[in-house]
Write an enzyme that holds these catalytic residues in place. Structure first.
Site, PDB file in Angstrom:
ATOM      1  N   LYS A 256       0.831  -1.205   0.000  1.00 50.24           N
ATOM      2  CA  LYS A 256       0.000   0.000   0.000  1.00 50.24           C
ATOM      3  C   LYS A 256       0.867   1.257   0.000  1.00 50.24           C
ATOM      4  O   LYS A 256       0.658   2.176  -0.802  1.00 50.24           O
ATOM      5  CB  LYS A 256      -0.897  -0.030   1.240  1.00 50.24           C
ATOM      6  CG  LYS A 256      -2.077   0.906   1.186  1.00 50.24           C
ATOM      7  CD  LYS A 256      -2.914   0.804   2.459  1.00 50.24           C
ATOM      8  CE  LYS A 256      -3.755  -0.461   2.496  1.00 50.24           C
ATOM      9  NZ  LYS A 256      -4.400  -0.685   3.801  1.00 50.24           N
TER      10      LYS A 256
ATOM     11  N   ARG B  34      -3.344   3.286   8.355  1.00 48.61           N
ATOM     12  CA  ARG B  34      -3.632   2.142   7.496  1.00 48.61           C
ATOM     13  C   ARG B  34      -2.485   1.152   7.501  1.00 48.61           C
ATOM     14  O   ARG B  34      -1.349   1.523   7.238  1.00 48.61           O
ATOM     15  CB  ARG B  34      -3.856   2.621   6.051  1.00 48.61           C
ATOM     16  CG  ARG B  34      -4.675   3.880   5.935  1.00 48.61           C
ATOM     17  CD  ARG B  34      -4.666   4.447   4.520  1.00 48.61           C
ATOM     18  NE  ARG B  34      -5.269   3.536   3.567  1.00 48.61           N
ATOM     19  CZ  ARG B  34      -5.238   3.725   2.264  1.00 48.61           C
ATOM     20  NH1 ARG B  34      -4.608   4.789   1.746  1.00 48.61           N
ATOM     21  NH2 ARG B  34      -5.820   2.861   1.462  1.00 48.61           N
TER      22      ARG B  34
ATOM     23  N   GLY C 116      -8.493  -7.559   4.590  1.00 49.47           N
ATOM     24  CA  GLY C 116      -9.217  -7.413   5.847  1.00 49.47           C
ATOM     25  C   GLY C 116      -8.480  -7.816   7.109  1.00 49.47           C
ATOM     26  O   GLY C 116      -9.047  -7.800   8.186  1.00 49.47           O
TER      27      GLY C 116
ATOM     28  N   MET D 151      -5.854  -6.467   8.818  1.00 49.53           N
ATOM     29  CA  MET D 151      -5.560  -5.420   9.792  1.00 49.53           C
ATOM     30  C   MET D 151      -6.294  -4.162   9.373  1.00 49.53           C
ATOM     31  O   MET D 151      -6.000  -3.571   8.345  1.00 49.53           O
ATOM     32  CB  MET D 151      -4.060  -5.201   9.853  1.00 49.53           C
ATOM     33  CG  MET D 151      -3.363  -6.393  10.498  1.00 49.53           C
ATOM     34  SD  MET D 151      -1.627  -6.467  10.131  1.00 49.53           S
ATOM     35  CE  MET D 151      -1.651  -6.981   8.440  1.00 49.53           C
TER      36      MET D 151
ATOM     37  N   HIS E  13     -14.811  -9.237   1.051  1.00 44.02           N
ATOM     38  CA  HIS E  13     -13.869 -10.202   1.621  1.00 44.02           C
ATOM     39  C   HIS E  13     -14.102 -11.600   1.038  1.00 44.02           C
ATOM     40  O   HIS E  13     -13.158 -12.283   0.634  1.00 44.02           O
ATOM     41  CB  HIS E  13     -14.059 -10.214   3.146  1.00 44.02           C
ATOM     42  CG  HIS E  13     -13.211 -11.211   3.862  1.00 44.02           C
ATOM     43  ND1 HIS E  13     -13.681 -12.445   4.251  1.00 44.02           N
ATOM     44  CD2 HIS E  13     -11.913 -11.176   4.222  1.00 44.02           C
ATOM     45  CE1 HIS E  13     -12.705 -13.110   4.844  1.00 44.02           C
ATOM     46  NE2 HIS E  13     -11.620 -12.366   4.842  1.00 44.02           N
TER      47      HIS E  13
ATOM     48  N   ARG F 143      -0.540 -48.209 -21.427  1.00 37.15           N
ATOM     49  CA  ARG F 143      -0.399 -49.393 -20.556  1.00 37.15           C
ATOM     50  C   ARG F 143      -1.316 -50.485 -21.101  1.00 37.15           C
ATOM     51  O   ARG F 143      -2.526 -50.370 -21.024  1.00 37.15           O
ATOM     52  CB  ARG F 143      -0.840 -49.081 -19.137  1.00 37.15           C
ATOM     53  CG  ARG F 143      -0.148 -47.910 -18.491  1.00 37.15           C
ATOM     54  CD  ARG F 143      -0.749 -47.737 -17.096  1.00 37.15           C
ATOM     55  NE  ARG F 143      -0.440 -46.451 -16.531  1.00 37.15           N
ATOM     56  CZ  ARG F 143      -1.113 -45.339 -16.804  1.00 37.15           C
ATOM     57  NH1 ARG F 143      -2.127 -45.359 -17.648  1.00 37.15           N
ATOM     58  NH2 ARG F 143      -0.768 -44.214 -16.257  1.00 37.15           N
TER      59      ARG F 143
ATOM     60  N   GLU G 223      13.410 -47.499 -14.454  1.00 32.89           N
ATOM     61  CA  GLU G 223      12.615 -47.331 -13.241  1.00 32.89           C
ATOM     62  C   GLU G 223      13.160 -48.084 -12.040  1.00 32.89           C
ATOM     63  O   GLU G 223      12.514 -48.152 -11.000  1.00 32.89           O
ATOM     64  CB  GLU G 223      11.140 -47.686 -13.488  1.00 32.89           C
ATOM     65  CG  GLU G 223      10.922 -49.008 -14.174  1.00 32.89           C
ATOM     66  CD  GLU G 223       9.454 -49.252 -14.537  1.00 32.89           C
ATOM     67  OE1 GLU G 223       8.571 -48.624 -13.956  1.00 32.89           O
ATOM     68  OE2 GLU G 223       9.223 -50.105 -15.414  1.00 32.89           O
TER      69      GLU G 223
ATOM     70  N   SER H  84      12.480 -44.179 -21.081  1.00 32.59           N
ATOM     71  CA  SER H  84      11.405 -43.394 -20.491  1.00 32.59           C
ATOM     72  C   SER H  84      11.444 -43.629 -18.994  1.00 32.59           C
ATOM     73  O   SER H  84      11.407 -44.764 -18.533  1.00 32.59           O
ATOM     74  CB  SER H  84      10.055 -43.829 -21.066  1.00 32.59           C
ATOM     75  OG  SER H  84       9.019 -43.117 -20.430  1.00 32.59           O
TER      76      SER H  84
ATOM     77  N   GLY I 188      10.277 -44.092 -15.459  1.00 31.75           N
ATOM     78  CA  GLY I 188       9.078 -44.387 -14.678  1.00 31.75           C
ATOM     79  C   GLY I 188       9.386 -43.933 -13.266  1.00 31.75           C
ATOM     80  O   GLY I 188       9.910 -44.684 -12.457  1.00 31.75           O
ATOM     81  N   THR I 189       9.087 -42.678 -13.013  1.00 34.21           N
ATOM     82  CA  THR I 189       9.597 -42.097 -11.755  1.00 34.21           C
ATOM     83  C   THR I 189       8.819 -42.548 -10.531  1.00 34.21           C
ATOM     84  O   THR I 189       9.270 -42.347  -9.415  1.00 34.21           O
ATOM     85  CB  THR I 189       9.602 -40.560 -11.833  1.00 34.21           C
ATOM     86  OG1 THR I 189       8.396 -40.138 -12.456  1.00 34.21           O
ATOM     87  CG2 THR I 189      10.790 -40.074 -12.627  1.00 34.21           C
ATOM     88  N   ASN I 190       7.660 -43.156 -10.727  1.00 28.69           N
ATOM     89  CA  ASN I 190       6.949 -43.695  -9.571  1.00 28.69           C
ATOM     90  C   ASN I 190       7.735 -44.876  -8.997  1.00 28.69           C
ATOM     91  O   ASN I 190       8.121 -44.879  -7.834  1.00 28.69           O
ATOM     92  CB  ASN I 190       5.541 -44.119 -10.002  1.00 28.69           C
ATOM     93  CG  ASN I 190       4.650 -44.348  -8.806  1.00 28.69           C
ATOM     94  OD1 ASN I 190       4.740 -43.623  -7.815  1.00 28.69           O
ATOM     95  ND2 ASN I 190       3.819 -45.369  -8.881  1.00 28.69           N
ATOM     96  N   ASP I 191       8.015 -45.862  -9.852  1.00 31.98           N
ATOM     97  CA  ASP I 191       8.809 -46.995  -9.392  1.00 31.98           C
ATOM     98  C   ASP I 191      10.233 -46.570  -9.042  1.00 31.98           C
ATOM     99  O   ASP I 191      10.807 -47.056  -8.076  1.00 31.98           O
ATOM    100  CB  ASP I 191       8.839 -48.102 -10.457  1.00 31.98           C
ATOM    101  CG  ASP I 191       7.682 -49.080 -10.276  1.00 31.98           C
ATOM    102  OD1 ASP I 191       7.473 -49.520  -9.133  1.00 31.98           O
ATOM    103  OD2 ASP I 191       6.986 -49.379 -11.269  1.00 31.98           O
TER     104      ASP I 191
ATOM    105  N   CYS J 116       7.451 -40.798 -18.082  1.00 35.40           N
ATOM    106  CA  CYS J 116       6.028 -41.118 -18.200  1.00 35.40           C
ATOM    107  C   CYS J 116       5.375 -41.332 -16.850  1.00 35.40           C
ATOM    108  O   CYS J 116       4.220 -41.687 -16.754  1.00 35.40           O
ATOM    109  CB  CYS J 116       5.814 -42.325 -19.107  1.00 35.40           C
ATOM    110  SG  CYS J 116       6.546 -43.821 -18.444  1.00 35.40           S
TER     111      CYS J 116
HETATM  112  P1  ADP Z   1      -7.705  -2.142   3.375  1.00 32.94           P
HETATM  113  O1  ADP Z   1      -6.307  -2.584   3.480  1.00 32.94           O
HETATM  114  O2  ADP Z   1      -8.633  -2.973   4.177  1.00 32.94           O
HETATM  115  O3  ADP Z   1      -8.141  -1.916   1.983  1.00 32.94           O
HETATM  116  P2  ADP Z   1      -7.381   0.699   3.610  1.00 32.94           P
HETATM  117  O4  ADP Z   1      -6.234   1.186   4.395  1.00 32.94           O
HETATM  118  O5  ADP Z   1      -7.227   0.713   2.156  1.00 32.94           O
HETATM  119  O6  ADP Z   1      -7.764  -0.742   4.142  1.00 32.94           O
HETATM  120  O7  ADP Z   1      -8.619   1.529   4.041  1.00 32.94           O
HETATM  121  C1  ADP Z   1      -9.893   1.167   3.696  1.00 32.94           C
HETATM  122  C2  ADP Z   1     -10.622   2.329   3.133  1.00 32.94           C
HETATM  123  O8  ADP Z   1     -10.592   3.414   4.042  1.00 32.94           O
HETATM  124  C3  ADP Z   1     -10.028   2.890   1.877  1.00 32.94           C
HETATM  125  O9  ADP Z   1     -10.449   2.187   0.768  1.00 32.94           O
HETATM  126  C4  ADP Z   1     -10.572   4.278   1.861  1.00 32.94           C
HETATM  127  O10 ADP Z   1     -11.882   4.276   1.325  1.00 32.94           O
HETATM  128  C5  ADP Z   1     -10.644   4.610   3.319  1.00 32.94           C
HETATM  129  N1  ADP Z   1      -9.497   5.467   3.652  1.00 32.94           N
HETATM  130  C6  ADP Z   1      -8.316   5.107   4.114  1.00 32.94           C
HETATM  131  N2  ADP Z   1      -7.523   6.204   4.281  1.00 32.94           N
HETATM  132  C7  ADP Z   1      -8.253   7.252   3.916  1.00 32.94           C
HETATM  133  C8  ADP Z   1      -8.009   8.629   3.834  1.00 32.94           C
HETATM  134  N3  ADP Z   1      -6.842   9.164   4.196  1.00 32.94           N
HETATM  135  N4  ADP Z   1      -9.000   9.413   3.415  1.00 32.94           N
HETATM  136  C9  ADP Z   1     -10.190   8.886   3.057  1.00 32.94           C
HETATM  137  N5  ADP Z   1     -10.492   7.591   3.096  1.00 32.94           N
HETATM  138  C10 ADP Z   1      -9.537   6.788   3.530  1.00 32.94           C
HETATM  139 MG    MG Z   2      -7.681  -0.655   0.752  1.00 28.96          MG
HETATM  140 MG    MG Z   3      -9.784  -3.473   5.912  1.00 28.12          MG
END
Ligand code: ADP
Ligand code: MG
Ligand code: MG
Length: 915
Positions: free
Chosen positions: A33, A102, A111, A113, A469, A576, A777, A796, A798-801, A864
């Site tokens: 990111k 972020r 999703g 963190m 997700h 075979r 083989e 050829s 025969g890598t199983n055997d 084979c």
């Molecule tokens: P993920 O890794 O789950 O995609 P993000 O860090 O991309 O999480 O954040 C999820 C959403 O939060 C982004 O798609 C965006 O819509 C919103 N977001 C994150 N940072 C900002 C920001 N500085 N301004 C506006 N929206 C933000």
């Molecule tokens: Mg994102």
């Molecule tokens: Mg997220």
């Protein structure tokens, strides 16, 4: 100078030189990111200012388990810079700067963190924001989001109590959507949120913006080692020591009214690969609203009507990003009062079909080369084309019977049939412990559900879009999935769901078509599709231009040979012949042959078998007109053609008991005859019984002990070849002796063979171009390959055997038992029957190739064994200089791609060394 833990988004050049210039390392340090944000900043795209705390900082945090002061100081300094650039001040009561925090590791982990938005809001700054924007509703909405997100992401509070408050307010106001709540509503919600926060966490929501930022940063670091993240990395095979970066970024607001929006999009269709922007957006919304499935989103192209100037800018940006990255991008954006802001870009996840089409299209557009296109598709993705789809006629029947329940978004293709399971734990235990096929059904999925999704055949959700997700995880792991089936009403508490007045309970069968988005009640029949996808065909043709290895197929029957040819095989590497013996009308003759000691009886049995064998070969030769066909003479121990000892004993006892109770002479006669027959068979079975049948009388040894068998098979082959040749078929039989260990075995068999071959060719007055060769083989054959090559025109493997005899392991026994333990204990890195053991078995192969070609430079060498369809083993075969790999017809397309990829890799290594 102190180590730099923090980089502003516009310091990409500094980062690049620090990591030594390589983009992968930039991504390693800044996370995907952060690298994308810095890169977009450099491209001059509109990115809200901010900075990245590096993955090194995360790792050093975990090494010391406290927040090193140096990192925090650098964060503050960077924040100062951002304040200067935006003209706002963090925590300022008049013109406050708000930021998001972020997480972002090197590899996208959907999703795992979560992001915290609107950091910097408190009682004071809320006032300042209201003055600055004149929009109290927006400000209070932002503030309540902060408390809620901070609560769940940083402090780990449950989300339900917060959601319940909002639901309560919606109900009280009689409105459907959050956007209809007023400023005063939100103000009241905030009161309640603060109380919930305190009640659940026993602390007050931190009013100090710096405290918010610090805690949020630390929470991101911590989440790297959270259970969910660790589980996901294990499943996705992402190393655990990469660490995550933290991105702190100026907030832009999609929730500032009708001219504001937030959205996500793919620069091409992630399901089909079509070149068309595809995504979802929401007006007057913030952040995760789009992917959370709370409100129904609009297709992104509608922006063309609702906010045309932002749309045009967005469409141009998408093209620029594709040109820059030379790949399909998955982007996140926000429109604040008509102005576009880019918040994320990364290479987009896609289905196998889309991966192929995008690679081929991009090569056509000149964005990438054909070589790159071939390298971009994985063998697993090609494999996906060969996975089951629903049988169209069964689907039509299901529809006519009213079994089509509903239709949703087709986000990950393929057909899945299973029993409904609403909870991840249940799905996992049904699948793993009870061997049931399940479909994981949820309103929407969360990271906590991943283990259930992995165990399921397919995934179905009632909410969420193409970028939800559920969709991302399904695509990542190749699970068929349909999401956003709004017609589905799921009641998890009562273990049931309804569609209209149709009720489906947990445990009932459903069928999910991830290619079309349809959901059926009951079990719809599946079938393997034709791989006639035009983009795949093109890609494989390109692969053929690059590969050095030939790709042949193992086929025992004409219809397999036809399929192999359709899939692009350029020969049969293994037919075979014994499979032909097992068919019902032939088995009695085979048994007679085995059990008799009378030469005339044996002759009769062989004469009866001959026409059948000849007919089989005719079919094979016709199907492979112009291409080589390797036919292996009979290989398995003869007892395999007879009934089992235990079964025979049971039947005998049974007959004897019945004899005691027989009521008339005729019955007695019949039973006596059966007993006599069975006892005869039993004696043969006992004679043929061996303690180690796989190392007993089988392979070439059979042909030596029973030369009539070899003679019959060779006669059948040559009669078929002569017959076909007369019909104008171009035949190239290659006769292969199995299990040779000593050159003398080969010499003896060759003599038998040549006598028959010459006789048949003379009878037909035709010469057939044929080869004589052997399987390699057992280790002794490899060790004496120079001698063997004097009498064999081809080898050829025969890598199983060969693997069994090199390891001294019996595959069947091992895979049922200790092999799993060996792999789990790390004693073996992987199953040597899946990928060739490159230290041991491959060494023997290397020796055999070298010794063999020393004697006979033009020796044809192939493989084979099942390994011939495994991409890793194909690479080994390429490196050993084999002529071809032969695998099951279904794996031929995969082998074509894998062979091209290893050739291209070698080429690029060579050019790096010389260049
Ligand atoms: P993920 O890794 O789950 O995609 P993000 O860090 O991309 O999480 O954040 C999820 C959403 O939060 C982004 O798609 C965006 O819509 C919103 N977001 C994150 N940072 C900002 C920001 N500085 N301004 C506006 N929206 C933000
Ligand atoms: Mg994102
Ligand atoms: Mg997220």
């Amino acid at each position: 100078m102190a180590k730099k833990w923090v980089y502003l988004f516009d310091e990409l050049d500094q980062v690049t030189s620090y990591v030594g210039g390589d983009w992968e390392n930039v991504r390693g340090l800044l996370g995907g990111k952060g690298a994308g944000l810095a890169d977009m900043t450099k491209l001059g795209l509109p990115v809200p200012p901010g900075f990245t705390v590096t993955t090194e900082a995360c790792n050093s945090y975990h090494a010391g388990m406290k927040f090193p002061e140096q990192i925090w100081e650098q964060e503050l300094a960077a924040l100062n810079e951002v304040e200067a650039r935006t003209g706002k001040e963090f925590g300022d009561g008049k013109n406050p700067l708000l930021v998001s925090c972020r997480s972002g590791a090197k590899f996208s982990m959907p999703g795992m963190m979560d992001t915290v938005l609107n950091i910097g809001l408190n009682g004071d700054t809320v006032k300042g924001m209201i003055e600055a924007t004149g929009d109290p509703r927006f400000v209070y909405d932002s503030y309540r989001r902060l408390i809620q997100m901070f609560g769940s992401v940083v402090v780990g509070l449950p989300t339900e109590p917060f959601e319940e408050v909002i639901a309560e307010f919606r109900k009280a106001r009689g409105v459907k959507s959050d956007t209809e709540l007023t400023a005063d509503d939100w103000k009241a919600v905030i009161e309640r949120f603060s109380n919930i926060f305190q009640r659940y966490s026993h602390i007050c929501f931190p009013a100090d913006p710096y405290e918010q930022l610090r805690l949020a940063t630390e929470a991101v670091f911590k989440s790297w080692n959270g259970k969910r993240a660790v589980d996901y990395r294990n499943a996705a095979k992402i190393p655990h020591d990469l660490g995550t970066a933290v991105n702190i970024q100026t907030m832009v607001f999609g929730n500032m009214g009708k001219d504001s929006a937030t959205g996500v999009a793919m620069t091409r269709n992630a399901t089909t690969g079509e070149r068309k922007l595809e995504g979802d957006y929401l007006i007057d919304a913030q952040g995760e609203d789009v992917v959370a499935g709370i409100r129904t989103t609009y297709p992104v192209e509608q922006m063309a009507q609702t906010m045309p100037s932002a749309w045009n800018q967005f469409a141009e940006t998408a093209v620029r990003l594709e040109q820059h990255y030379r790949d399909m991008q998955d982007v996140e954006f926000t429109v604040e009062r008509g102005a576009l802001w880019m918040l994320q870009t990364r290479s987009g996840k896609r289905t196998a079909q889309a991966a192929v089409r995008i690679a081929v299209d991009m090569a056509g557009e000149g964005l990438i080369t054909r070589e790159e296109a071939v390298m971009r598709v994985t063998p697993e993705q090609v494999d996906f084309f060969l996975h089951p789809q629903f049988n169209p006629s069964s689907k039509r029947t299901a529809k006519s019977e009213g079994k089509l329940l509903a239709t949703g978004l087709n986000v990950s293709p393929g057909a899945a049939v299973g029993m409904v399971a609403f909870k991840a734990d249940l799905a996992e235990s049904w699948a793993k412990n009870e061997g049931k096929k399940v479909i994981m059904v949820r309103p929407e999925t969360k990271p906590d559900d991943v283990h259930g999704m992995l165990a399921a055949e397919g995934i179905l959700t009632s909410r969420g879009g193409r970028t939800s997700h559920a969709a991302l995880v399904a695509r990542q792991f190749g699970k068929p999935a349909v999401v956003g089936v709004a017609a589905l009403d799921i009641d998890i508490g009562r273990h049931l769901m309804t569609v209209g007045d149709q009720l489906i309970r947990e445990g009932e069968w459903i069928s999910v078509d991830g290619s079309t988005g349809e959901v059926f009640l009951g079990q719809v029949e599946t079938m393997v599709p034709d791989i006639s996808d035009p983009w795949l065909m093109k890609l494989l043709q390109w692969a053929d231009d690059f590969r050095v290895l030939g790709v042949w197929a193992n086929a025992d029957y004409p219809h397999d040979a036809k399929r192999a040819r359709e899939y692009g095989a350029s020969g049969i590497g293994l037919c075979r012949t014994e499979h032909m013996f097992f068919q019902a009308e032939r088995l009695p003759m085979v048994q007679k042959l085995i059990m008799t000691n009378e030469p005339t009886e044996r002759r009769e049995a062989l004469d009866a078998l001959l026409p059948f064998q000849r007919e089989d070969f005719v079919g094979l030769f016709e199907a492979m007109d112009g291409l080589p066909v390797i036919i292996r003479l009979i290989d398995p121990p003869l007892h395999e053609f007879l009934p089992g000892f235990e079964q025979l004993m049971r039947e005998l006892t049974d007959s004897k008991i019945r004899l005691l109770n027989a009521r008339n002479l005729q019955e007695i006669d019949e039973l006596l005859r059966k007993i006599e027959e069975d006892e005869h068979i039993l004696r043969s079975v006992e004679t043929l019984r061996e303690s180690n049948p796989m190392l007993g009388l089988r392979g070439v040894r059979l042909g030596i002990i029973m030369p009539e068998l070899t003679q019959m098979q060779v006669r059948a082959i040559f009669e078929a070849a002569c017959h076909c040749a007369k019909q104008g078929v171009d035949v190239h039989p290659e006769i292969m002796i199995p299990l040779t260990a000593h050159v003398n075995e080969l010499i003896a068999q060759r003599k038998t063979l040549e006598t028959v071959a010459t006789a048949v060719m003379e009878e037909h007055a035709i010469t057939i171009d044929y080869k004589f060769g052997t399987m390699i083989e057992v280790p002794r054959a490899a060790l004496t390959a120079d001698e063997i090559a004097e009498h064999a025109e081809f080898f050829s493997f025969g890598t199983n055997d060969l693997t069994q005899t090199t390891y001294g392991i019996s595959r069947d026994d091992a895979e049922k038992g200790f092999l799993i333990d060996y792999i789990q204990l790390g004693i073996l890195p992987e199953n040597p029957f899946v990928s060739i053991d490159d230290k041991g078995v491959a060494k023997l192969m290397k020796m055999a190739v070298e010794l063999g070609r020393k004697t006979r430079p033009d020796l044809e060498v192939g493989i084979c064994g099942e390994h011939g369809g495994d991409p890793k083993s194909i690479a080994v075969c390429h490196n050993l200089g084999l002529n071809y790999v032969s695998c099951s017809p279904f794996r031929v397309p995969i082998a074509r791609l894998a062979a091209a990829q290893v050739a291209l890799k070698e080429r690029s290594k060579d050019s790096r060394q010389t260049g």
